[in-house]
Design an enzyme around this catalytic site. Structure first.
Site, PDB file in Angstrom:
ATOM      1  N   LYS A   1       3.863  40.555  -6.189  1.00 18.61           N
ATOM      2  CA  LYS A   1       2.408  40.578  -6.353  1.00 18.61           C
ATOM      3  C   LYS A   1       1.851  41.915  -5.871  1.00 18.61           C
ATOM      4  O   LYS A   1       2.591  42.802  -5.431  1.00 18.61           O
ATOM      5  CB  LYS A   1       1.792  39.424  -5.563  1.00 18.61           C
TER       6      LYS A   1
ATOM      7  N   ARG B   1       0.828  -1.206   0.000  1.00 19.88           N
ATOM      8  CA  ARG B   1       0.000   0.000   0.000  1.00 19.88           C
ATOM      9  C   ARG B   1       0.868   1.264   0.000  1.00 19.88           C
ATOM     10  O   ARG B   1       0.538   2.275  -0.619  1.00 19.88           O
ATOM     11  CB  ARG B   1      -0.952  -0.012   1.209  1.00 19.88           C
TER      12      ARG B   1
ATOM     13  N   ASP C   1      -2.044  37.822 -14.957  1.00 22.59           N
ATOM     14  CA  ASP C   1      -2.984  37.154 -14.073  1.00 22.59           C
ATOM     15  C   ASP C   1      -4.419  37.358 -14.511  1.00 22.59           C
ATOM     16  O   ASP C   1      -4.898  38.492 -14.645  1.00 22.59           O
ATOM     17  CB  ASP C   1      -2.801  37.688 -12.645  1.00 22.59           C
TER      18      ASP C   1
ATOM     19  N   LYS D   1       1.027  25.704  -5.084  1.00 21.70           N
ATOM     20  CA  LYS D   1      -0.182  25.085  -4.520  1.00 21.70           C
ATOM     21  C   LYS D   1      -0.001  23.573  -4.458  1.00 21.70           C
ATOM     22  O   LYS D   1      -0.673  22.820  -5.172  1.00 21.70           O
ATOM     23  CB  LYS D   1      -1.399  25.477  -5.354  1.00 21.70           C
TER      24      LYS D   1
ATOM     25  N   GLU E   1       3.732  40.096 -11.170  1.00 24.36           N
ATOM     26  CA  GLU E   1       2.355  39.811 -11.543  1.00 24.36           C
ATOM     27  C   GLU E   1       1.698  41.095 -12.016  1.00 24.36           C
ATOM     28  O   GLU E   1       1.808  42.135 -11.360  1.00 24.36           O
ATOM     29  CB  GLU E   1       1.637  39.256 -10.304  1.00 24.36           C
TER      30      GLU E   1
END
Lengths: 285, 285, 285, 285, 285, 285
Positions: free
Chosen positions: B172, B105, B223, B140, B202
């Site tokens: 940003k 597993r 963006d 992320k 950005e």
């Protein structure tokens, strides 16, 4: 009791957050904020839901902020387990601007993943509502995240099932083949694992089920059976063991399985394939 | 070069496999196999694909087996990066039966997740084939798995993007606001971060783009722009910086974004929401 | 099955041996042997019992030697679980002299302690032989050694009982008081802990026992009852739950408790107060 | 000085308590209290002696509580080193009920074991009172607990002796044989180990003692000598070295050994075989 | 004895090399070699001295290579402690090209630093040759490298001195002031620290020296005294204690200090300010 | 911005301080202060410069004190990056006397080393003042201290350069040879390392420089070129890439190199051979 939301040990939360921050900050820290943001600047922001779902992981977010700014204020507005609506403010935070900027993605990576697990679990739980079936996780978890994911399943209304190879017996094909019979396998398990460990046995056919029940197992894991067979299995079991269905369970099939009368339905995808739930940190002026 | 498949540092593989085995074996080890399987028994099995996709993680599987049985034989049949067809045998393994049962597993949790990431990445890569656009990961990622997930993205044909806050600058909104202008922010970043760190900025609007290009950034992160705006941005950039599109990219939208001419498209869901790819361990008699 | 001796996960053995060697070697290593023994000298020695008892821990001894001299030869002459007689040769070892001298005390610290636990457990097991009672450990273990001690109990013929707060439910006074009734407490436990976790309930009086049985617990922990009360409790239980006696059990009292008919007797002193079993390393010319 | 009780480094206390809590809480935490106790409930309790002895480990108990509830109040009523009478209240604690329930056994496992070590040490110290002999520990400690056990020996009035192979030289049979003579062995030790490391030499016979003294050792370890021989050894040594008796020391024999005039008597069983001292946590309404 | 070069515990070498590789490889590994070098390519290279000095750290180099390529061949041509001449080949290595390229700088960082420490130590040792004085290190070491640096000092012919606060007593101003007198301080140290720990006392003036000697210290640390005062101190000590000079020792002053007759001269800069010794890895075709 | 002093991640400071304290306190703690200093005594002291230089590491000193006495008061009088004059008070501290005595050397080991690195860096920076050249570190750092040393270089006014093999591409001889040409090597690097990683190429000759520029590298590392050749290289580069000089840079040669017009000069000795800066803790009555 004021709340029945399960609680993950704080030392596990601390362990995971530290790992996450270490992999994000590396040796150099946050190059961007160190260059662009005054070290003493303060900021305010709010964790906000951008989609509907079930909240899980708010204590991870709090810990990520706390490690980077022990003086930050973190106000929880919604508890883990809450059904979120898009736009809901989950928590408000105020503190050192550099710290909040560095914490942001780390906090969100926990929140969005664990809320994703809780949300998908809730969808399965809702899909079987009105039946007696409970939804349970499996050992198909993401490496290093088992405790957190099992906890998120429970936040979503599911059961954790066993946490690993160490806390319960689950006899599968190979074990049964090696022992020659279910009876022998169960006897060995009882002798070996002690009186506090439950003994489950996977069965593929109804004749195996009879054997397992005769051997006195605590749980029968009915693997890859269709609903009519499951119903027959439940009937034969007649309360002598917990009945658990597993194998290829999806949102499309789970209701029919539940209506066959099983006690538990274990679902791998709530941990191995849960999409994240969209949450974000909105900055306030 | 015989192979251009990227390689994850072996010490990272060892670290992750140890964590996984510790959370699965706990204090008591494998109660079931210890009870039911002779300690000297041997077994043979094969890792097999149960769905089409891209293989990633075979060295994790090998390591999981090795830790539990250093004498086991592990024969890799397909390399990471291979396009799998359902039924393909990925690796064959022979060794102590208890060890293989305990490794199963854990090995699969790595294989199915990382192959899932590689497979989804490949779908995005295929979706933009024929354009100049490359697919890139984001920050992320799932906590504790960043190195492994970024690597799986690369196995799937994508780019890793920056690994954390430490290896590149990404200015940003908050950073620009704190600095007063893009020019100031970029100047500070260049002074602070050293000559080896790329500087990305950005931008939400075309006038910001002009400012960023004037400031000499290496990468402009466009963006949440629609394809026509992206096309205009690419045109204005005119090769002075790498153009990267981000925000709400899905398999439905990625082709149009690519056709707008951007160099890179970063996609969060290839790491935060990749469903696992089904692989299993088939036992041989 | 060739052997039913339980197996401790090798990664736990490695973890503990490394801790032990680190605390013994510190920053400077073995000052004495480094000064007095040629770095290339070889030596032979044998681990020998100096008292009668039950062997446990031979894999720890092997690992301590292996870490310090990976080329050393370590021949196990007796397996864990063997009943030792004074003078028995447990293992023979040959390797680098400095390594063996440094390994000696570390290997023996594991062997003598774990054999001590196994030996005391065996004495309890022998004291109840012929009854149906099994001897079980408790959570009263020495910090950092729980896995090893629980394992040694099993080597001595006892049961591990639960390994911690995480793998089974044990409702005690405080829990029952907080819930208002045993029925409520058990219901909450079932709902909270999932279908694989056993639920035990501590009872001090027979009326509590009736309540617990009515609530459907898996195990009743009969705390500090005298043998006649225990016998009555067993009778009332009538197989509906596992009966476990606990509290103040000693070698003087354990037989009478067993003869009252309980299934399990849990004994704190086999882990918190087991004297070491004398073994030594005899050097050969 | 207000107190001469030795102090264990706080970072070692933190390290050990974390290990203990991790092995007790595992991945799932405290299943029972999470199910049965309200997350906001408070509780009060007192650590109480259930037998006479010497207290050691109160800072471990405090730390176990602190980790689980940083807001808990922990009032020490008796300091480490205090002679306890059955019924004495050692500390009072107030805090989150779940936290106290989870901390209870962990705190007690430290307290009862370390107090057991201190208590047994004190019995040896008392047995030689009025003589010049001091009682010392050995390297026969439980793996992972050396610092804590050595400290508990000191709390009980004994000496720690060397902490490992790293902080002093102790020449034994093998070392002497390898060097050819005591003089050579001591010379090598002095050259190798530096001027701050004491050099001890184990001697089995009086002629060896003469050699060792001639070589200028700091400590002579008189191994397995009967009291008359020890007395003769002390006389011959005439203050030129510290005299230490070792080997088979028990409460029955220690007084006679001390009266032979040795400076130090080292005793393995105060660390490898100390029974725990009974303490408990009494809950208050 | 074939060699009197001290040996650092292998587990410490493994610990440090792993830390070094982790900080160099990070999450992404070696971007350059992974891109440019075939994964199966082999390479040969030699560690070569580019300056004269004393070799220390060859086992660190071996371990760095081993971790990255367990099949690599590493042939040691010169042992630690060897006096190197520019151009000397220290070791030859053959193995996977990517592994050797990644190991290169890590191996050299150990080799050049530790050889630098050994080389500077040797210069001090040579500067006092013909006197009875030995050169010793201090606790002024670089964080995390104490064991390795102390070892390198010993390789260079110096003494390690105490390794930390834990292995010997060194009474300084503050301690003496707190105790009121040297006699009291020494008495407390003897009572507290046990019979195996040496007791040293720092003295600034000759009257303090008399007090310290009267109190029976093992070592007198003569702080910041000029050579004539040192000579007087040595005379007064008359062999009753080891005499150690410290404070502002440089290559210019060390000879005069040694000729004053002290036994030991401790030098901070051999650990806190040793320049690296130039070694390189020369690649072979 | 109030300050442009770079900030090391606090979790890295905590990690290093803990390692340092563990190696200094070992299992037994501070034998001397525990014997001689009352456990409740307080003390005051000041960190003072004993030489001119650049301060770096004050947060390490604070953390060392904090770990040992969380209630201590630590008042920073001068910030990292300050130009110190001999006698300057850097910080004042008040707290538990034992804690301050144990923290002293550990705090100073960080302060003196990191200030040493910052001070030497500043000397190089000052040596090139008025030119456009920046001073940069290399990967020639001390094992385990890379993050701290790179940070200290930045405090001294230098650049960190890449932190490891993981955050930028640097093509050297071996890589170019393996690829056949610079163009191929750069193409592979771009394809492999992603759009955020800078690509540098080491060149020994001007024709290689032309190739590298044609291949579009971000940085050309001009290795071991004399100033006239460097000037020619800068001229040819004409702003198409960052120019970096490396190899054998010393305080004697750095100015001439800078005046050749390069953008960056990388210097190994600011990390591998920086002598410590003398600071001390002065005790106040």
């Amino acid at each position: 009791m004021s709340s029945n939301v399960p609680k993950l040990p704080q030392i596990e939360i601390e362990r995971l957050v530290r790992i996450a921050l270490e992999e994000d900050l590396g040796l150099a820290g946050d190059l961007t904020s160190d260059a662009a943001i005054d070290g003493n600047a303060l900021a305010r922001a709010a964790f906000v839901a951008r989609a509907d779902g079930v909240l899980a992981g708010i204590e991870f977010a709090r810990e990520a902020v706390r490690v980077l700014d022990s003086a930050a204020q973190f106000d929880v507005r919604m508890l883990d387990g809450t059904s979120l609506k898009r736009g809901d403010v989950v928590a408000e935070v105020q503190g050192n601007a550099r710290a909040l900027l560095a914490a942001e993605r780390n906090a969100l990576n926990f929140l969005t993943h664990l809320s994703g697990v809780a949300t998908l679990t809730r969808r399965y739980v809702d899909a079987v509502s009105g039946t007696q079936a409970r939804i349970a996780a499996t050992r198909k978890t993401l490496p290093g995240l088992r405790a957190a994911q099992k906890w998120a399943v429970r936040v979503g209304g599911g059961d954790a099932h066993r946490y690993g190879l160490f806390d319960a017996v689950l006899l599968k094909d190979n074990h049964l083949a090696a022992c020659g019979s279910i009876a022998t396998a169960v006897a060995r398990a009882r002798a070996h694992a002690g009186h506090m460990a439950s003994v489950a046995c996977e069965v593929d056919r109804l004749d195996q089920l009879d054997e397992a029940l005769a051997a006195g197992v605590d749980v029968v894991l009915l693997d890859n059976m269709d609903p009519p067979t499951l119903a027959e299995a439940v009937k034969r079991t007649a309360g002598r063991a917990v009945t658990e269905a597993s194998g290829g369970v999806s949102l499309d099939t789970v209701r029919a399985i539940a209506e066959a009368g099983v006690d538990v339905i274990s679902v791998g995808r709530i941990t191995h394939s849960a999409p994240s739930l969209d949450l974000a940190l909105d900055w306030r002026d």
